[in-house]
Design an enzyme around this catalytic site. Structure first.
Site, PDB file in Angstrom:
ATOM      1  NE  ARG A 100      55.542  36.619  68.848  1.00  0.00           N
ATOM      2  CZ  ARG A 100      56.655  36.885  69.537  1.00  0.00           C
ATOM      3  NH1 ARG A 100      57.736  36.157  69.344  1.00  0.00           N
ATOM      4  NH2 ARG A 100      56.677  37.879  70.403  1.00  0.00           N
ATOM      5  CG  HIS A 127      55.713  43.265  69.887  1.00  0.00           C
ATOM      6  ND1 HIS A 127      54.872  42.441  70.615  1.00  0.00           N
ATOM      7  CD2 HIS A 127      56.971  42.824  70.130  1.00  0.00           C
ATOM      8  CE1 HIS A 127      55.597  41.553  71.262  1.00  0.00           C
ATOM      9  NE2 HIS A 127      56.868  41.749  70.993  1.00  0.00           N
ATOM     10  CD  GLN A 130      58.921  44.357  74.196  1.00  0.00           C
ATOM     11  OE1 GLN A 130      58.944  43.152  74.043  1.00  0.00           O
ATOM     12  NE2 GLN A 130      59.556  44.961  75.206  1.00  0.00           N
ATOM     13  CG  ASP A 223      63.147  45.237  67.016  1.00  0.00           C
ATOM     14  OD1 ASP A 223      63.713  44.270  67.573  1.00  0.00           O
ATOM     15  OD2 ASP A 223      62.050  45.141  66.441  1.00  0.00           O
ATOM     16  CB  CYS A 263      61.518  44.496  72.105  1.00  0.00           C
ATOM     17  SG  CYS A 263      61.889  44.048  70.400  1.00  0.00           S
ATOM     18  NE  ARG A 291      56.051  41.385  76.062  1.00  0.00           N
ATOM     19  CZ  ARG A 291      56.347  40.561  75.057  1.00  0.00           C
ATOM     20  NH1 ARG A 291      57.567  40.523  74.573  1.00  0.00           N
ATOM     21  NH2 ARG A 291      55.422  39.809  74.493  1.00  0.00           N
TER      22      ARG A 291
HETATM   23  N1  NVA Z   1      60.822  43.309  65.136  1.00  0.00           N
HETATM   24  C1  NVA Z   1      61.135  42.044  65.759  1.00  0.00           C
HETATM   25  C2  NVA Z   1      60.612  42.010  67.165  1.00  0.00           C
HETATM   26  C3  NVA Z   1      60.987  40.769  67.931  1.00  0.00           C
HETATM   27  C4  NVA Z   1      60.330  40.675  69.296  1.00  0.00           C
HETATM   28  C5  NVA Z   1      60.544  40.912  64.943  1.00  0.00           C
HETATM   29  O1  NVA Z   1      59.415  41.062  64.463  1.00  0.00           O
HETATM   30  O2  NVA Z   1      61.204  39.899  64.770  1.00  0.00           O
END
Ligand code: NVA
Length: 310
Positions: A100, A127, A130, A223, A263, A291
């Site tokens: 990540r 992502h 997800q 989101d 998510c 997930r």
């Molecule tokens: N768009 C959000 C997703 C978190 C899982 C972020 O990047 O923080």
């Protein structure tokens, strides 16, 4: 060497194969051990995490492997040593690397040098893990994906908006992103999704008018308005995106059996109301559980693609 760095790394057939495998692994969580040895999977987090760390660690263990937490703050990848060198070192210890990070280009470099499969566990742009979990969740609820309309509302320029466009189009869905000016996905992503849709029957478009976007939708997704790394823009984002909150009134414009997705982490009273996320239309806890099953499918598949050499 195959990797999962963005949603369109998977062809429509491969995505369907992974979703079917995820469903099988969910039904029989301990019966499939492609990481037996145990083989080590390295997980590196340069941004905060809860679901991703927990679901990968649990999933790696269920596949017979050893989850190795590499502390991103200690490793300081790209600062203390180059991505190329980190990739070559971890590639000698681990069968796969889960990362990540922020820039998508960092993942590309890791994949180029690691010699083992690399999985994007969220970047600024995508992502994909997800999305596999979300598509598994939709399949469980609706029985199929192709032909369904999925509407993402809110910050359509974030990783989740981009990933819904690419993965939804790959699945043959009609993906609509409803966001105000300044928060819409890049034209290149919408075009890429539309191109994918030409072979799957899916479509992709931006519709700023929320009521028109949501009308008749099968799936409504939102989101956080403040993705990790965007904290300095908080007040401007809260103001600009407020009209795009996912509320009961918005859900009432969707299909009668529509589901609401998020998510997580969620901010009740901001991008989604407490009544909705904690109500009967919400599938967010299934998304969180899925997930693990989806990522297990990704790791099992990548291990097979890599020839289980390590
Ligand atoms: N768009 C959000 C997703 C978190 C899982 C972020 O990047 O923080």
């Amino acid at each position: 060497m195959r990797h999962l760095l963005r949603d369109d790394d998977l062809s429509p057939a491969e995505q369907a194969e992974l979703l079917a495998l995820a469903a099988r692994l969910k039904a029989d969580p301990f019966g499939h051990k492609p990481l037996a040895g145990p083989r080590t999977v390295a997980m590196i987090f340069d941004k905060p995490t809860l679901r991703t760390q927990a679901s990968f660690a649990a999933g790696i263990a269920e596949l017979g492997g050893n989850p190795l937490h590499v502390n991103g703050d200690l490793a300081q990848i790209g600062v203390r040593e180059s991505i190329e060198d980190v990739a070559r070192v971890l590639g000698r210890q681990a069968a796969q690397i889960v990362w990540r990070t922020n820039d998508q280009a960092r993942l590309d470099t890791m994949a180029q040098w690691a010699g083992v499969p690399v999985i994007n566990a969220l970047s600024d742009d995508f992502h994909p893990c997800q999305l596999l979990a979300d598509l598994l969740t939709v399949t469980e609820r609706k029985g199929h994906l192709a032909g369904l309309t999925a509407v993402f509302i809110g910050d359509g320029a974030c990783n989740m908006g981009n990933s819904w466009l690419l993965a939804g189009a790959t699945a043959g869905m009609h993906v609509v992103v409803s966001s105000p000016e300044g928060y819409q996905p890049a034209a290149g992503i919408v075009e890429r999704a539309a191109t994918i849709g030409q072979s799957t029957g899916g479509t992709a478009r931006v519709e700023a008018d929320l009521a028109r976007a949501v009308a008749g939708a099968d799936v409504v997704i939102t989101d956080t308005w403040i993705s990790m790394g965007k904290e300095a823009e908080s007040s401007a984002r809260l103001e600009a995106l407020q009209p795009y909150a996912l509320t009961g009134e918005v859900m009432a414009m969707a299909a009668p059996d529509a589901i609401a997705m998020h998510c997580l982490p969620a901010y009740r009273g901001k991008e989604i109301t407490a009544e909705l996320i904690d109500g009967p239309d919400s599938v967010v806890w299934d998304e969180a559980e899925n997930r693990r099953h989806a990522q297990k499918a990704v790791m099992a598949w990548l291990q097979e693609q890599a020839g289980a050499a390590r």
